[in-house]
Motif scaffolding. Structure first.
Motif, mmCIF file in Angstrom:
data_model
loop_
_atom_site.group_PDB
_atom_site.id
_atom_site.type_symbol
_atom_site.label_atom_id
_atom_site.label_comp_id
_atom_site.label_asym_id
_atom_site.label_seq_id
_atom_site.Cartn_x
_atom_site.Cartn_y
_atom_site.Cartn_z
ATOM 1 N N GLY A 1 0.763 -1.243 0.000
ATOM 2 C CA GLY A 1 0.000 0.000 0.000
ATOM 3 C C GLY A 1 0.793 1.291 0.000
ATOM 4 O O GLY A 1 0.236 2.360 0.268
ATOM 5 N N TYR A 2 2.071 1.246 -0.315
ATOM 6 C CA TYR A 2 2.876 2.472 -0.343
ATOM 7 C C TYR A 2 2.593 3.245 -1.626
ATOM 8 O O TYR A 2 2.758 2.709 -2.721
ATOM 9 C CB TYR A 2 4.371 2.158 -0.242
ATOM 10 N N PRO A 3 2.181 4.514 -1.513
ATOM 11 C CA PRO A 3 1.971 5.306 -2.721
ATOM 12 C C PRO A 3 3.306 5.580 -3.410
ATOM 13 O O PRO A 3 4.307 5.884 -2.753
ATOM 14 C CB PRO A 3 1.375 6.621 -2.198
ATOM 15 N N VAL A 4 3.301 5.480 -4.709
ATOM 16 C CA VAL A 4 4.523 5.690 -5.485
ATOM 17 C C VAL A 4 5.063 7.107 -5.272
ATOM 18 O O VAL A 4 6.279 7.304 -5.211
ATOM 19 C CB VAL A 4 4.262 5.397 -6.981
ATOM 20 N N HIS A 5 4.166 8.075 -5.101
ATOM 21 C CA HIS A 5 4.637 9.454 -4.912
ATOM 22 C C HIS A 5 5.311 9.673 -3.557
ATOM 23 O O HIS A 5 5.883 10.741 -3.321
ATOM 24 C CB HIS A 5 3.488 10.461 -5.126
ATOM 25 N N MET A 6 5.281 8.656 -2.684
ATOM 26 C CA MET A 6 5.966 8.757 -1.391
ATOM 27 C C MET A 6 7.299 7.997 -1.411
ATOM 28 O O MET A 6 7.859 7.684 -0.365
ATOM 29 C CB MET A 6 5.068 8.229 -0.273
ATOM 30 N N LYS B 1 3.269 9.607 5.745
ATOM 31 C CA LYS B 1 2.337 10.681 5.403
ATOM 32 C C LYS B 1 2.851 12.054 5.829
ATOM 33 O O LYS B 1 2.454 13.064 5.257
ATOM 34 C CB LYS B 1 0.974 10.410 6.039
ATOM 35 N N ARG B 2 3.731 12.091 6.811
ATOM 36 C CA ARG B 2 4.325 13.359 7.264
ATOM 37 C C ARG B 2 5.603 13.691 6.494
ATOM 38 O O ARG B 2 6.345 14.593 6.878
ATOM 39 C CB ARG B 2 4.596 13.299 8.755
ATOM 40 N N LYS B 3 5.867 12.914 5.451
ATOM 41 C CA LYS B 3 7.040 13.097 4.588
ATOM 42 C C LYS B 3 8.350 12.858 5.319
ATOM 43 O O LYS B 3 9.386 13.426 4.972
ATOM 44 C CB LYS B 3 7.003 14.456 3.908
ATOM 45 N N GLU B 4 8.301 11.984 6.337
ATOM 46 C CA GLU B 4 9.514 11.570 7.046
ATOM 47 C C GLU B 4 9.975 10.237 6.453
ATOM 48 O O GLU B 4 9.143 9.367 6.172
ATOM 49 C CB GLU B 4 9.208 11.357 8.533
ATOM 50 N N PRO B 5 11.280 10.060 6.263
ATOM 51 C CA PRO B 5 11.741 8.773 5.736
ATOM 52 C C PRO B 5 11.500 7.656 6.748
ATOM 53 O O PRO B 5 11.771 7.823 7.947
ATOM 54 C CB PRO B 5 13.238 8.985 5.492
ATOM 55 N N VAL B 6 10.938 6.536 6.285
ATOM 56 C CA VAL B 6 10.647 5.414 7.184
ATOM 57 C C VAL B 6 11.311 4.110 6.729
ATOM 58 O O VAL B 6 11.501 3.201 7.526
ATOM 59 C CB VAL B 6 9.129 5.189 7.377
ATOM 60 N N HIS C 1 2.969 -2.605 6.491
ATOM 61 C CA HIS C 1 2.048 -1.977 5.545
ATOM 62 C C HIS C 1 2.105 -0.464 5.735
ATOM 63 O O HIS C 1 2.357 0.024 6.841
ATOM 64 C CB HIS C 1 0.618 -2.492 5.778
ATOM 65 N N TYR C 2 1.872 0.271 4.675
ATOM 66 C CA TYR C 2 1.956 1.727 4.720
ATOM 67 C C TYR C 2 1.051 2.339 5.789
ATOM 68 O O TYR C 2 1.440 3.287 6.473
ATOM 69 C CB TYR C 2 1.608 2.314 3.349
ATOM 70 N N ASN C 3 -0.147 1.777 5.968
ATOM 71 C CA ASN C 3 -1.076 2.368 6.940
ATOM 72 C C ASN C 3 -0.643 2.128 8.398
ATOM 73 O O ASN C 3 -1.268 2.660 9.302
ATOM 74 C CB ASN C 3 -2.511 1.896 6.701
ATOM 75 N N GLU C 4 0.425 1.377 8.621
ATOM 76 C CA GLU C 4 0.961 1.193 9.977
ATOM 77 C C GLU C 4 1.767 2.386 10.433
ATOM 78 O O GLU C 4 2.069 2.530 11.615
ATOM 79 C CB GLU C 4 1.811 -0.075 10.057
ATOM 80 N N PHE C 5 2.141 3.259 9.499
ATOM 81 C CA PHE C 5 2.888 4.478 9.844
ATOM 82 C C PHE C 5 1.906 5.614 9.988
ATOM 83 O O PHE C 5 0.992 5.782 9.215
ATOM 84 C CB PHE C 5 3.902 4.819 8.739
#
Length: 151
Positions: free
Chosen positions: A53-58, A81-86, A146-150
């Motif tokens: 589920g990671y958006p390509v634009h991220m 979502k806060r534009k922090e590298p994870v 998964h992306y929604n875990e962040f």
């Protein structure tokens, strides 16, 4: 077959040998040369997007980072979502064995990014580590979050 025909066939063969294959990179939004390492990166981008589920634009390919006034490029960096590298991913060509040095390269890049997850893959073998930046320790985990875990 005449000499001209032979020369034309030879020319076409040489042209095909010199031609490079390209693949469309949805992160950079352009065609890039398809090297073995690039193929692994593109596979990982698709996995992260489709399966986790990671958006390509991220995502950022060849992400520039500075360590001790030296410039490096991380193969793939993923942001929340806060534009922090994870996540930082180190991609190797399929024929390259994943070694301790592969991890050390990613850990070195993490000195600048301070991500929680590091992925090292050659497309055949994929390793995911959770990195505790406060304790400067890591532990292997079974899967990519998964992306929604962040948050």
């Amino acid at each position: 077959m005449q000499k001209e025909d032979t020369e034309q066939i030879l020319y076409l063969c040489l042209f095909k040998i010199k031609m490079k294959e390209f693949i469309f990179d949805p992160v950079r939004k352009k065609r890039v040369v398809l090297t073995p390492e690039e193929g692994v990166r593109q596979w990982l981008i698709k996995e992260l997007s489709d399966r986790y589920g990671y958006p390509v634009h991220m995502m950022s390919c060849e992400h520039t980072l500075m360590i001790d006034n030296m410039s490096y490029r991380g193969d793939l960096v993923v942001f929340n979502k806060r534009k922090e590298p994870v996540i930082i991913a180190e991609c190797k060509a399929p024929q390259i064995k994943i070694t301790k040095e592969s991890f050390m390269q990613a850990f070195r890049y993490n000195m600048a990014l301070k991500v929680k997850y590091i992925i090292v893959t050659n497309g055949k073998n994929t390793y995911v580590t959770f990195f505790d930046n406060k304790e400067d320790t890591h532990s292997f985990v079974k899967d990519i979050p998964h992306y929604n875990e962040f948050s």
